[in-house]
Design a protein around this motif. Structure first.
Motif, PDB file in Angstrom:
ATOM      1  N   GLN A 170       0.960  -1.168   0.057  1.00  0.00           N
ATOM      2  CA  GLN A 170      -0.117  -0.067  -0.033  1.00  0.00           C
ATOM      3  C   GLN A 170       0.755   1.337   0.061  1.00  0.00           C
ATOM      4  OE1 GLN A 170      -2.916   0.097   3.121  1.00  0.00           O
ATOM      5  NE2 GLN A 170      -3.471   2.234   2.616  1.00  0.00           N
ATOM      6  N   THR A 171       0.500   2.209  -0.849  1.00  0.00           N
ATOM      7  CA  THR A 171       1.483   3.495  -0.785  1.00  0.00           C
ATOM      8  C   THR A 171       0.753   4.491  -1.265  1.00  0.00           C
ATOM      9  OG1 THR A 171       3.529   4.224  -1.771  1.00  0.00           O
ATOM     10  CG2 THR A 171       1.806   3.234  -3.555  1.00  0.00           C
ATOM     11  N   PHE A 172       1.338   5.700  -1.106  1.00  0.00           N
ATOM     12  CA  PHE A 172       0.664   6.973  -1.897  1.00  0.00           C
ATOM     13  C   PHE A 172       1.416   7.508  -2.836  1.00  0.00           C
ATOM     14  CE2 PHE A 172      -0.206  11.514  -1.683  1.00  0.00           C
ATOM     15  CZ  PHE A 172      -1.547  11.692  -1.462  1.00  0.00           C
ATOM     16  N   ALA A 173       0.886   7.470  -4.039  1.00  0.00           N
ATOM     17  CA  ALA A 173       1.455   7.746  -5.203  1.00  0.00           C
ATOM     18  C   ALA A 173       1.396   9.420  -5.712  1.00  0.00           C
ATOM     19  CB  ALA A 173       1.006   6.930  -6.429  1.00  0.00           C
ATOM     20  N   THR A 174       2.289   9.889  -6.060  1.00  0.00           N
ATOM     21  CA  THR A 174       2.552  11.193  -6.745  1.00  0.00           C
ATOM     22  C   THR A 174       3.079  10.913  -8.220  1.00  0.00           C
ATOM     23  OG1 THR A 174       2.876  12.256  -4.644  1.00  0.00           O
ATOM     24  CG2 THR A 174       3.321  13.512  -6.587  1.00  0.00           C
ATOM     25  N   ALA A 175       2.378  11.613  -9.111  1.00  0.00           N
ATOM     26  CA  ALA A 175       2.609  11.355 -10.441  1.00  0.00           C
ATOM     27  C   ALA A 175       2.221  12.786 -11.398  1.00  0.00           C
ATOM     28  CB  ALA A 175       2.140  10.104 -10.904  1.00  0.00           C
ATOM     29  N   ASP A 176       2.598  12.319 -12.671  1.00  0.00           N
ATOM     30  CA  ASP A 176       2.023  13.384 -13.468  1.00  0.00           C
ATOM     31  C   ASP A 176       0.795  12.842 -14.002  1.00  0.00           C
ATOM     32  OD1 ASP A 176       3.995  15.522 -13.565  1.00  0.00           O
ATOM     33  OD2 ASP A 176       5.138  14.508 -15.155  1.00  0.00           O
ATOM     34  N   PRO A 177      -0.359  13.545 -14.574  1.00  0.00           N
ATOM     35  CA  PRO A 177      -1.540  12.861 -15.053  1.00  0.00           C
ATOM     36  C   PRO A 177      -1.226  11.951 -16.126  1.00  0.00           C
ATOM     37  CG  PRO A 177      -1.834  15.279 -14.761  1.00  0.00           C
ATOM     38  CD  PRO A 177      -0.329  14.981 -14.455  1.00  0.00           C
ATOM     39  N   GLU A 178      -0.215  12.091 -16.930  1.00  0.00           N
ATOM     40  CA  GLU A 178       0.065  11.160 -18.079  1.00  0.00           C
ATOM     41  C   GLU A 178       0.511   9.762 -17.568  1.00  0.00           C
ATOM     42  OE1 GLU A 178       4.773  11.633 -19.533  1.00  0.00           O
ATOM     43  OE2 GLU A 178       3.489  13.497 -19.547  1.00  0.00           O
ATOM     44  N   HIS A 179       0.880   9.680 -16.065  1.00  0.00           N
ATOM     45  CA  HIS A 179       1.269   8.340 -15.686  1.00  0.00           C
ATOM     46  C   HIS A 179       0.008   7.448 -15.319  1.00  0.00           C
ATOM     47  CE1 HIS A 179       5.165  10.543 -14.855  1.00  0.00           C
ATOM     48  NE2 HIS A 179       5.364   9.878 -15.939  1.00  0.00           N
ATOM     49  N   LEU A 180      -0.978   7.935 -15.380  1.00  0.00           N
ATOM     50  CA  LEU A 180      -2.406   7.233 -14.808  1.00  0.00           C
ATOM     51  C   LEU A 180      -2.525   5.873 -15.170  1.00  0.00           C
ATOM     52  CD1 LEU A 180      -4.904  10.212 -14.224  1.00  0.00           C
ATOM     53  CD2 LEU A 180      -4.057   8.589 -12.407  1.00  0.00           C
ATOM     54  N   PRO A 181      -2.347   5.667 -16.421  1.00  0.00           N
ATOM     55  CA  PRO A 181      -2.586   4.283 -17.249  1.00  0.00           C
ATOM     56  C   PRO A 181      -1.607   3.222 -16.630  1.00  0.00           C
ATOM     57  CG  PRO A 181      -2.782   5.895 -18.978  1.00  0.00           C
ATOM     58  CD  PRO A 181      -2.281   6.737 -17.744  1.00  0.00           C
ATOM     59  N   GLY A 182      -0.338   3.743 -16.242  1.00  0.00           N
ATOM     60  CA  GLY A 182       0.788   2.927 -15.875  1.00  0.00           C
ATOM     61  C   GLY A 182       0.433   2.798 -14.253  1.00  0.00           C
ATOM     62  N   LEU A 183       0.094   3.693 -13.573  1.00  0.00           N
ATOM     63  CA  LEU A 183      -0.381   3.415 -12.216  1.00  0.00           C
ATOM     64  C   LEU A 183      -1.605   2.325 -11.978  1.00  0.00           C
ATOM     65  CD1 LEU A 183      -0.265   7.028 -10.837  1.00  0.00           C
ATOM     66  CD2 LEU A 183       1.553   5.354 -10.346  1.00  0.00           C
ATOM     67  N   ASP A 184      -2.364   2.803 -12.760  1.00  0.00           N
ATOM     68  CA  ASP A 184      -3.773   1.774 -12.739  1.00  0.00           C
ATOM     69  C   ASP A 184      -3.334   0.397 -13.203  1.00  0.00           C
ATOM     70  OD1 ASP A 184      -6.803   1.730 -12.834  1.00  0.00           O
ATOM     71  OD2 ASP A 184      -6.616   1.065 -14.616  1.00  0.00           O
ATOM     72  N   GLU A 185      -2.460   0.194 -14.086  1.00  0.00           N
ATOM     73  CA  GLU A 185      -1.937  -1.123 -14.552  1.00  0.00           C
ATOM     74  C   GLU A 185      -1.406  -1.737 -13.307  1.00  0.00           C
ATOM     75  OE1 GLU A 185       1.311  -3.111 -17.574  1.00  0.00           O
ATOM     76  OE2 GLU A 185       0.048  -1.561 -18.314  1.00  0.00           O
ATOM     77  N   ALA A 186      -0.643  -1.167 -12.485  1.00  0.00           N
ATOM     78  CA  ALA A 186       0.238  -1.674 -11.320  1.00  0.00           C
ATOM     79  C   ALA A 186      -0.648  -1.793 -10.045  1.00  0.00           C
ATOM     80  CB  ALA A 186       1.456  -0.665 -10.998  1.00  0.00           C
ATOM     81  N   TYR A 187      -1.561  -0.974  -9.920  1.00  0.00           N
ATOM     82  CA  TYR A 187      -2.225  -0.946  -8.535  1.00  0.00           C
ATOM     83  C   TYR A 187      -3.757  -0.676  -8.865  1.00  0.00           C
ATOM     84  CZ  TYR A 187       2.495   1.533  -7.442  1.00  0.00           C
ATOM     85  OH  TYR A 187       3.730   1.652  -7.318  1.00  0.00           O
ATOM     86  N   TYR A 188      -4.503  -0.879  -7.857  1.00  0.00           N
ATOM     87  CA  TYR A 188      -5.885  -0.514  -7.458  1.00  0.00           C
ATOM     88  C   TYR A 188      -5.863   1.032  -6.783  1.00  0.00           C
ATOM     89  CZ  TYR A 188      -7.087  -5.248  -7.829  1.00  0.00           C
ATOM     90  OH  TYR A 188      -7.305  -6.494  -8.446  1.00  0.00           O
ATOM     91  N   ILE A 189      -6.342   1.916  -7.731  1.00  0.00           N
ATOM     92  CA  ILE A 189      -6.085   3.312  -7.338  1.00  0.00           C
ATOM     93  C   ILE A 189      -7.373   3.831  -6.433  1.00  0.00           C
ATOM     94  CG2 ILE A 189      -5.945   5.685  -8.224  1.00  0.00           C
ATOM     95  CD1 ILE A 189      -3.508   4.032  -8.456  1.00  0.00           C
ATOM     96  N   ALA A 190      -7.279   4.736  -5.375  1.00  0.00           N
ATOM     97  CA  ALA A 190      -8.271   5.006  -4.591  1.00  0.00           C
ATOM     98  C   ALA A 190      -8.054   6.632  -4.238  1.00  0.00           C
ATOM     99  CB  ALA A 190      -8.652   4.379  -3.282  1.00  0.00           C
ATOM    100  N   GLU A 191      -9.084   7.365  -4.151  1.00  0.00           N
ATOM    101  CA  GLU A 191      -8.775   8.632  -3.774  1.00  0.00           C
ATOM    102  C   GLU A 191      -8.016   9.530  -4.476  1.00  0.00           C
ATOM    103  OE1 GLU A 191      -7.577   8.766   0.550  1.00  0.00           O
ATOM    104  OE2 GLU A 191      -9.067   6.913   0.868  1.00  0.00           O
ATOM    105  N   GLN A 192      -8.086   9.283  -6.001  1.00  0.00           N
ATOM    106  CA  GLN A 192      -7.499  10.145  -7.093  1.00  0.00           C
ATOM    107  C   GLN A 192      -7.795  11.537  -7.044  1.00  0.00           C
ATOM    108  OE1 GLN A 192      -7.216   7.891 -10.872  1.00  0.00           O
ATOM    109  NE2 GLN A 192      -7.554   9.911 -11.661  1.00  0.00           N
TER     110      GLN A 192
END
Length: 296
Positions: free
Chosen positions: A99-121
């Motif tokens: 479990q982590t808290f991610a900080t990224a550019d908006p363009e990274h959202l597809p990659g984040l979604d591939e690796a993680y279940y995203i909540a509270e985006q």
């Protein structure tokens, strides 16, 4: 540092070389390319945080991608930078904590979604301030000490959210608060401070519901910034752009929006066994290159 290349396997697949970065100066050079977005990752290069942080890189013709996984703060955190395809490649074998808290550019959202279940985006503004733009506001805030952690947890939990600050978080950061009739009613602090690289991340700004609308968030933030500026050239924070009163308050202090970021709570999708197999194969394929090789 890996050589700058990305191998072409076919029209549809690319090969990415991924390396663990262990030299703070080399890591800082990568992170400083997007310094304000990477502020938290820069702060994890400090000696007290670096042993509990991992940095992974993938250098491509489009630029260097960096993924930072840190366990050194109040909670686990992940910061990603650089070309989105290379970021996705790194996360496919090194997704970090469960479990982590991610900080990224908006363009990274597809990659984040591939690796993680995203909540509270949330799409946030990254705001930046220097001594040249800073205008101090108010005089009621006082420096908080670790011995006041119970009062701080009570304040942060006043709307029902659980809090788990410890004395070392307060003493190791920079926290200021406003006390009314012996009660802590507003506070602001830091997520990370890096005197070595001259940057700090302000956050944890909170006012008790009964005391809102009195400018206390502005005063506590101002006090934190004033204490940080002798040690840090750049102060950043994240702000919800739809919160117009708060944006105006921070702008009055001298903060200016310098870009959009995504902040999100994230849980790893991949099971530990599957992730281990992917890492093993990446090391096997990349052994001739001194790195890990991921095909995508």
């Amino acid at each position: 540092m890996t050589d700058a290349f990305r191998l072409r396997a076919s029209v549809d697949r690319q090969a990415y070389l991924i390396a663990r970065e262990r030299e703070p100066a080399a890591i800082a050079a990568l992170l400083n390319r997007k310094r304000f977005i990477a502020a938290y990752a820069l702060a994890q290069l400090e000696p007290d945080a670096f042993p509990r942080t991992e940095y992974w890189s993938c250098t491509t013709p489009e630029g260097a991608a960096v993924v930072c996984h840190s366990r050194a703060g109040l909670g686990d955190a992940t910061v990603v930078l650089g070309p989105s395809d290379a970021v996705t490649a790194i996360l496919s074998v090194h997704p970090g904590p469960q479990q982590t808290f991610a900080t990224a550019d908006p363009e990274h959202l597809p990659g984040l979604d591939e690796a993680y279940y995203i909540a509270e985006q949330r799409i946030m503004w990254r705001m930046h301030l220097t001594a040249a733009t800073f205008t101090a506001r108010g005089h009621r805030a006082v420096r908080l000490q670790g011995s006041q952690v119970h009062a701080l947890n009570q304040l942060y939990g006043s709307e029902g959210a659980p809090t788990s600050y410890r004395a070392r978080h307060i003493d190791g950061g920079c926290y200021y608060g406003v006390v009314d009739a012996g009660r802590l009613v507003a506070a602001a602090g830091t997520h990370a401070i890096s005197p070595t690289y001259g940057i700090a991340v302000v956050g944890n700004v909170f006012t008790h519901p009964q005391y809102r609308g009195r400018g206390l968030a502005t005063e506590t933030t101002s006090a934190v910034v004033a204490a940080l500026l002798p040690h840090c050239d750049d102060i950043v924070l994240s702000m919800d752009p739809t919160n117009t009163p708060a944006v105006k308050a921070y702008e009055a202090l001298g903060f200016r929006a310098v870009g959009e970021i995504v902040e999100a709570a994230a849980w790893r999708r991949a099971g530990s066994f599957g992730g281990g197999i992917r890492r093993f194969m990446a090391r096997l394929y990349g052994r001739g290159h001194g790195a890990e090789l991921v095909w995508r």
